[in-house]
Design a protein around this motif. Structure first.
Motif: not given
Length: 65
Positions: A30-44
Protein backbone atom coordinates in the motif's frame (compact mmCIF):
# COMPACT_ATOMS: atom_id res chain seq x y z
CA UNK A 1 6.34 -16.76 28.49
CA UNK A 2 7.96 -14.31 26.12
CA UNK A 3 5.92 -11.30 24.98
CA UNK A 4 5.06 -11.28 21.30
CA UNK A 5 5.89 -7.88 19.83
CA UNK A 6 4.58 -7.07 16.37
CA UNK A 7 5.02 -4.03 14.20
CA UNK A 8 2.03 -2.43 12.58
CA UNK A 9 1.90 0.54 10.24
CA UNK A 10 -0.42 3.48 9.67
CA UNK A 11 -0.39 5.51 6.45
CA UNK A 12 -1.39 9.18 6.46
CA UNK A 13 -2.27 11.52 3.61
CA UNK A 14 -2.39 15.19 4.55
CA UNK A 15 -2.30 14.21 8.25
CA UNK A 16 -5.36 11.98 7.91
CA UNK A 17 -5.02 8.26 8.55
CA UNK A 18 -6.10 6.43 5.39
CA UNK A 19 -4.80 2.94 6.29
CA UNK A 20 -4.24 1.73 9.82
CA UNK A 21 -2.88 -1.30 11.65
CA UNK A 22 -1.26 -2.81 8.59
CA UNK A 23 1.09 -5.76 8.85
CA UNK A 24 4.44 -5.28 7.08
CA UNK A 25 3.43 -7.08 3.87
CA UNK A 26 0.29 -4.99 3.41
CA UNK A 27 2.13 -1.83 4.34
CA UNK A 28 4.82 -2.40 1.69
CA UNK A 29 2.21 -2.92 -1.01
CA UNK A 30 0.00 0.00 0.00
CA UNK A 31 2.88 2.40 0.62
CA UNK A 32 4.04 1.80 -2.94
CA UNK A 33 0.48 2.36 -4.18
CA UNK A 34 0.04 5.62 -2.25
CA UNK A 35 3.36 6.94 -3.50
CA UNK A 36 2.33 6.21 -7.09
CA UNK A 37 -0.95 8.03 -6.51
CA UNK A 38 1.02 11.24 -6.09
CA UNK A 39 2.02 10.94 -9.73
CA UNK A 40 -1.63 10.82 -10.81
CA UNK A 41 -3.16 13.32 -8.41
CA UNK A 42 -2.44 16.71 -6.95
CA UNK A 43 -1.20 15.14 -3.71
CA UNK A 44 2.25 16.37 -2.87
CA UNK A 45 4.67 13.53 -2.03
CA UNK A 46 5.55 15.44 1.15
CA UNK A 47 1.90 15.05 2.25
CA UNK A 48 2.20 11.30 2.73
CA UNK A 49 3.72 9.79 5.84
CA UNK A 50 3.67 6.56 7.76
CA UNK A 51 3.99 5.57 11.37
CA UNK A 52 5.46 2.33 12.65
CA UNK A 53 3.91 1.08 15.89
CA UNK A 54 5.18 -1.77 18.06
CA UNK A 55 2.36 -3.70 19.67
CA UNK A 56 2.47 -6.25 22.45
CA UNK A 57 -0.01 -8.85 21.17
CA UNK A 58 -0.07 -10.76 24.44
CA UNK A 59 -0.95 -7.66 26.43
CA UNK A 60 -3.79 -6.78 24.04
CA UNK A 61 -5.23 -10.28 24.04
CA UNK A 62 -5.20 -10.36 27.87
CA UNK A 63 -6.79 -6.95 28.34
CA UNK A 64 -10.36 -6.47 29.42
CA UNK A 65 -12.66 -3.77 28.14
Amino acid sequence: MKNKMDKLYHIYVKNECVYHSLPKEDFDRLWDFVQKLTWLTEINPNDIQYEEVTVNKQLISNSSY
